[in-house]
Design an enzyme around this catalytic site. Structure first.
Site, PDB file in Angstrom:
ATOM      1  N   GLY A   9     -31.478 -28.746  19.380  1.00 50.81           N
ATOM      2  CA  GLY A   9     -31.951 -27.639  18.565  1.00 50.81           C
ATOM      3  C   GLY A   9     -31.140 -27.447  17.296  1.00 50.81           C
ATOM      4  O   GLY A   9     -30.468 -28.379  16.815  1.00 50.81           O
ATOM      5  N   ASN A  10     -31.190 -26.225  16.762  1.00 53.51           N
ATOM      6  CA  ASN A  10     -30.511 -25.913  15.489  1.00 53.51           C
ATOM      7  C   ASN A  10     -29.009 -26.208  15.545  1.00 53.51           C
ATOM      8  O   ASN A  10     -28.444 -26.850  14.652  1.00 53.51           O
ATOM      9  CB  ASN A  10     -30.685 -24.424  15.166  1.00 53.51           C
ATOM     10  CG  ASN A  10     -32.136 -24.010  15.052  1.00 53.51           C
ATOM     11  OD1 ASN A  10     -32.888 -24.620  14.308  1.00 53.51           O
ATOM     12  ND2 ASN A  10     -32.532 -22.994  15.786  1.00 53.51           N
ATOM     13  N   ASP A  35     -39.396 -34.733  24.332  1.00 57.97           N
ATOM     14  CA  ASP A  35     -39.330 -35.991  23.574  1.00 57.97           C
ATOM     15  C   ASP A  35     -38.298 -35.885  22.439  1.00 57.97           C
ATOM     16  O   ASP A  35     -38.398 -36.583  21.423  1.00 57.97           O
ATOM     17  CB  ASP A  35     -40.713 -36.345  23.002  1.00 57.97           C
ATOM     18  CG  ASP A  35     -41.203 -35.272  22.020  1.00 57.97           C
ATOM     19  OD1 ASP A  35     -40.530 -34.215  21.888  1.00 57.97           O
ATOM     20  OD2 ASP A  35     -42.246 -35.486  21.379  1.00 57.97           O
ATOM     21  N   GLU A  36     -37.300 -35.012  22.613  1.00 58.92           N
ATOM     22  CA  GLU A  36     -36.365 -34.762  21.517  1.00 58.92           C
ATOM     23  C   GLU A  36     -35.573 -36.004  21.102  1.00 58.92           C
ATOM     24  O   GLU A  36     -35.330 -36.206  19.912  1.00 58.92           O
ATOM     25  CB  GLU A  36     -35.412 -33.615  21.872  1.00 58.92           C
ATOM     26  CG  GLU A  36     -36.108 -32.268  21.827  1.00 58.92           C
ATOM     27  CD  GLU A  36     -35.178 -31.081  22.056  1.00 58.92           C
ATOM     28  OE1 GLU A  36     -35.541 -29.961  21.685  1.00 58.92           O
ATOM     29  OE2 GLU A  36     -34.085 -31.270  22.612  1.00 58.92           O
ATOM     30  N   CYS A 142     -27.723 -21.078  11.572  1.00 55.41           N
ATOM     31  CA  CYS A 142     -28.218 -22.378  11.099  1.00 55.41           C
ATOM     32  C   CYS A 142     -29.625 -22.646  11.599  1.00 55.41           C
ATOM     33  O   CYS A 142     -30.046 -22.101  12.609  1.00 55.41           O
ATOM     34  CB  CYS A 142     -27.271 -23.476  11.560  1.00 55.41           C
ATOM     35  SG  CYS A 142     -27.018 -23.496  13.342  1.00 55.41           S
ATOM     36  N   HIS A 204     -27.587  -6.647  21.578  1.00 54.04           N
ATOM     37  CA  HIS A 204     -28.976  -7.115  21.653  1.00 54.04           C
ATOM     38  C   HIS A 204     -29.809  -6.352  22.701  1.00 54.04           C
ATOM     39  O   HIS A 204     -30.811  -5.728  22.340  1.00 54.04           O
ATOM     40  CB  HIS A 204     -29.015  -8.632  21.863  1.00 54.04           C
ATOM     41  CG  HIS A 204     -28.393  -9.381  20.737  1.00 54.04           C
ATOM     42  ND1 HIS A 204     -27.695 -10.554  20.898  1.00 54.04           N
ATOM     43  CD2 HIS A 204     -28.324  -9.100  19.406  1.00 54.04           C
ATOM     44  CE1 HIS A 204     -27.242 -10.967  19.726  1.00 54.04           C
ATOM     45  NE2 HIS A 204     -27.611 -10.102  18.800  1.00 54.04           N
ATOM     46  N   ARG A 316     -34.637 -14.097  23.027  1.00 51.85           N
ATOM     47  CA  ARG A 316     -33.311 -14.312  23.631  1.00 51.85           C
ATOM     48  C   ARG A 316     -32.480 -13.033  23.722  1.00 51.85           C
ATOM     49  O   ARG A 316     -31.550 -12.971  24.507  1.00 51.85           O
ATOM     50  CB  ARG A 316     -32.555 -15.366  22.838  1.00 51.85           C
ATOM     51  CG  ARG A 316     -33.234 -16.698  22.933  1.00 51.85           C
ATOM     52  CD  ARG A 316     -32.271 -17.849  22.810  1.00 51.85           C
ATOM     53  NE  ARG A 316     -33.059 -19.050  22.936  1.00 51.85           N
ATOM     54  CZ  ARG A 316     -32.951 -20.091  22.155  1.00 51.85           C
ATOM     55  NH1 ARG A 316     -32.059 -20.103  21.181  1.00 51.85           N
ATOM     56  NH2 ARG A 316     -33.701 -21.144  22.345  1.00 51.85           N
TER      57      ARG A 316
HETATM   58  P1  NAD Z   1     -32.561 -23.778  19.760  1.00 54.91           P
HETATM   59  O1  NAD Z   1     -33.675 -22.932  20.228  1.00 54.91           O
HETATM   60  O2  NAD Z   1     -32.690 -24.432  18.440  1.00 54.91           O
HETATM   61  O3  NAD Z   1     -32.223 -24.894  20.831  1.00 54.91           O
HETATM   62  C1  NAD Z   1     -32.991 -25.094  21.894  1.00 54.91           C
HETATM   63  C2  NAD Z   1     -32.605 -26.440  22.480  1.00 54.91           C
HETATM   64  O4  NAD Z   1     -32.169 -26.232  23.803  1.00 54.91           O
HETATM   65  C3  NAD Z   1     -33.800 -27.344  22.566  1.00 54.91           C
HETATM   66  O5  NAD Z   1     -33.990 -28.027  21.357  1.00 54.91           O
HETATM   67  C4  NAD Z   1     -33.397 -28.231  23.698  1.00 54.91           C
HETATM   68  O6  NAD Z   1     -32.553 -29.271  23.247  1.00 54.91           O
HETATM   69  C5  NAD Z   1     -32.591 -27.320  24.565  1.00 54.91           C
HETATM   70  N1  NAD Z   1     -33.403 -26.822  25.678  1.00 54.91           N
HETATM   71  C6  NAD Z   1     -34.336 -25.875  25.618  1.00 54.91           C
HETATM   72  N2  NAD Z   1     -34.867 -25.695  26.841  1.00 54.91           N
HETATM   73  C7  NAD Z   1     -34.241 -26.535  27.661  1.00 54.91           C
HETATM   74  C8  NAD Z   1     -34.336 -26.794  29.034  1.00 54.91           C
HETATM   75  N3  NAD Z   1     -35.194 -26.143  29.832  1.00 54.91           N
HETATM   76  N4  NAD Z   1     -33.526 -27.719  29.554  1.00 54.91           N
HETATM   77  C9  NAD Z   1     -32.638 -28.370  28.774  1.00 54.91           C
HETATM   78  N5  NAD Z   1     -32.502 -28.153  27.442  1.00 54.91           N
HETATM   79  C10 NAD Z   1     -33.306 -27.248  26.914  1.00 54.91           C
HETATM   80  O7  NAD Z   1     -31.250 -22.894  19.841  1.00 54.91           O
HETATM   81  P2  NAD Z   1     -30.045 -22.894  18.802  1.00 54.91           P
HETATM   82  O8  NAD Z   1     -30.464 -22.140  17.603  1.00 54.91           O
HETATM   83  O9  NAD Z   1     -29.523 -24.287  18.654  1.00 54.91           O
HETATM   84  O10 NAD Z   1     -29.020 -21.996  19.582  1.00 54.91           O
HETATM   85  C11 NAD Z   1     -28.174 -22.507  20.593  1.00 54.91           C
HETATM   86  C12 NAD Z   1     -27.360 -21.331  21.094  1.00 54.91           C
HETATM   87  O11 NAD Z   1     -26.651 -20.762  19.993  1.00 54.91           O
HETATM   88  C13 NAD Z   1     -28.210 -20.194  21.663  1.00 54.91           C
HETATM   89  O12 NAD Z   1     -27.470 -19.600  22.695  1.00 54.91           O
HETATM   90  C14 NAD Z   1     -28.336 -19.221  20.510  1.00 54.91           C
HETATM   91  O13 NAD Z   1     -28.571 -17.894  20.942  1.00 54.91           O
HETATM   92  C15 NAD Z   1     -26.957 -19.375  19.883  1.00 54.91           C
HETATM   93  N6  NAD Z   1     -26.887 -19.000  18.463  1.00 54.91           N
HETATM   94  C16 NAD Z   1     -27.639 -19.646  17.539  1.00 54.91           C
HETATM   95  C17 NAD Z   1     -27.531 -19.285  16.205  1.00 54.91           C
HETATM   96  C18 NAD Z   1     -28.293 -19.994  15.136  1.00 54.91           C
HETATM   97  O14 NAD Z   1     -28.198 -19.601  13.970  1.00 54.91           O
HETATM   98  N7  NAD Z   1     -29.048 -21.034  15.461  1.00 54.91           N
HETATM   99  C19 NAD Z   1     -26.648 -18.258  15.815  1.00 54.91           C
HETATM  100  C20 NAD Z   1     -25.886 -17.614  16.786  1.00 54.91           C
HETATM  101  C21 NAD Z   1     -26.019 -18.011  18.118  1.00 54.91           C
END
Ligand code: NAD
Length: 404
Positions: A9-10, A35-36, A142, A204, A316
């Protein structure tokens, strides 16, 4: 250093790009979800690597390998980072456990509550051979721009707390990670500190409760402002939730004289420390939210429907911050015999909205406790049993009940 990033993910994109752009780092990606791995490989081929746009400029790098197979991605790694939502931590750790190198550092960005409890259970026999670490939050806001090849960093935190297990490893891991991530990392005493200090577990679910607990089911004409919409009643709920966490903190410190939980700050203190310069009117907690420039314009999670918008209770803010945040703290409070009436009201409302059962009356005995990281889930039934995890503490003294 061989580094494995788990996730697609991000956060995983940002970390992979930032780390792979550094010389001497060999970065691998473990992306077993859907399919990531294939999409990511395609993106990297098209883009010639991953580019991350940051406020300080552009950084590009290419992971050495992207795989859906744990052995390929993890065997031989010195540093394994879970850049995943908390609900995916345990399954990921179980999958990689057989391939972890003795001495490897394994951690999560962000850790959320009870990461150490979940990690030790998931890693089982090999937990003792690795060091665990967790960051309080992700250092960046991000987003992926193009899958597999481009991400953007919208904001960078000034400093982030880090905990480790064994605790003596925290400064060592913090120093190395700080160099790699380019963000100031602040070692705290234990994962217990990190769990209780997580302000997301208050902010939250507390604001969601404040905005929506009296919702009548009718669509709102427009999306609510999540933080700027904090009124005095919501601020009072947040204050009282924070005060209950402080009661727990001071009770634990009194009972265990060797315990230092100074990183567990009241919410208002945390706000002022986290957003220096961004808050126009710091006179009350309500004004700290409403006049915080970093929060300006951020909307509540809501879905469009005919006639307007309805709350998204699957977002979330509840789905992650309750089972991997507030409920962990509530579980510790239950062991300690500390009353948390306001947190209980928020949890009772949140579990109904999530369609889950965690609390039954005031006990953590619900059927869905298995998908949380409350200590009760790991058959921890007394405070001393729980606190023995955070050892090197002096003997407890009287004062708190040892409720199960
Ligand atoms: P995201 O939604 O982009 O990432 C999701 C990823 O988690 C998916 O791409 C996959 O790789 C994995 N995933 C999802 N479901 C799954 C499953 N059932 N089994 C295994 N893997 C699975 O989330 P993100 O933005 O990368 O955030 C990651 C963490 O960071 C989260 O806890 C989020 O709350 C926290 N966070 C993110 C940000 C931000 O700006 N992105 C900021 C603060 C905190």
């Amino acid at each position: 250093m061989i580094i494995t990033i788990c996730g697609g993910g991000n956060a995983a994109h940002t970390l992979t790009g930032l780390l792979a752009s550094q010389e001497d780092q060999s970065v691998r990606v473990y992306a077993p979800y859907g399919d990531e791995a294939e999409r990511w490989q395609l993106g990297v081929r098209r883009g010639g690597g991953i580019t991350v746009h940051t406020p300080a400029g552009k950084r590009s790098g290419c992971p050495q390998l992207i795989s859906r197979h744990a052995r390929e991605a993890v065997a031989g790694s010195h540093l394994v980072i879970l850049a995943l939502p908390a609900f995916a931590h345990e399954a990921t750790l179980q999958a990689i456990a057989p391939y972890l190198e003795p001495g490897a550092w394994v951690g999560a960005l962000p850790a959320r509550g009870g990461f150490d409890l979940g990690a030790r259970a998931a890693l089982a026999g090999c937990a003792a051979q690795v060091s665990l670490f967790g960051l309080q939050t992700l250092p960046w806001a991000c987003r992926i721009q193009h899958y597999g090849r481009q991400a953007v960093v919208l904001g960078v935190k000034e400093q982030v707390d880090i905990a480790a297990w064994p605790p003596a490893q925290a400064p060592v891991i913090a120093t190395r990670l700080q160099e790699l991530l380019g963000v100031r990392l602040n070692p705290v005493d234990s994962f217990l500190s990190l769990t209780l200090a997580d302000t997301g577990q208050i902010i939250h679910p507390g604001i969601m409760y404040g905005h929506f607990h009296a919702w009548n089911g009718q669509p709102y004409p427009e999306q609510l402002l999540f933080y700027q919409g904090v009124d005095s009643a919501i601020a009072e709920t947040l204050e009282r939730m924070s005060a209950e966490v402080q009661d727990l903190r001071s009770g634990l410190e009194k009972r265990y004289p060797g315990l230092a939980l100074s990183a567990v700050r009241p919410l208002s203190e945390w706000m002022l420390r986290s957003y220096p310069g961004a808050i126009e009117n710091a006179s009350t907690l309500q004004s700290q939210f409403a006049t915080n420039r970093s929060y300006a314009g951020l909307q509540a999670p809501m879905r469009p429907v005919v006639g307007g918008f309805v709350p998204d209770f699957e977002a979330r803010y509840l789905a992650e911050d309750v089972p991997f945040g507030l409920l962990v703290t509530r579980g510790i409070a239950m062991l300690a015999g500390v009353a948390t009436p306001v947190i209980d009201s928020v949890l009772a409302w949140a579990q109904a909205r999530l369609g889950k059962e965690y609390l039954v009356a005031d006990r953590l005995e619900g059927a869905d406790l298995t998908a949380t990281r409350a200590p009760q889930r790991y058959a921890i039934t007394s405070l001393d049993q729980f606190m023995s995890i955070y050892s090197n503490l002096q003997q407890p003294v009287g004062g708190m009940s040892d409720e199960t």
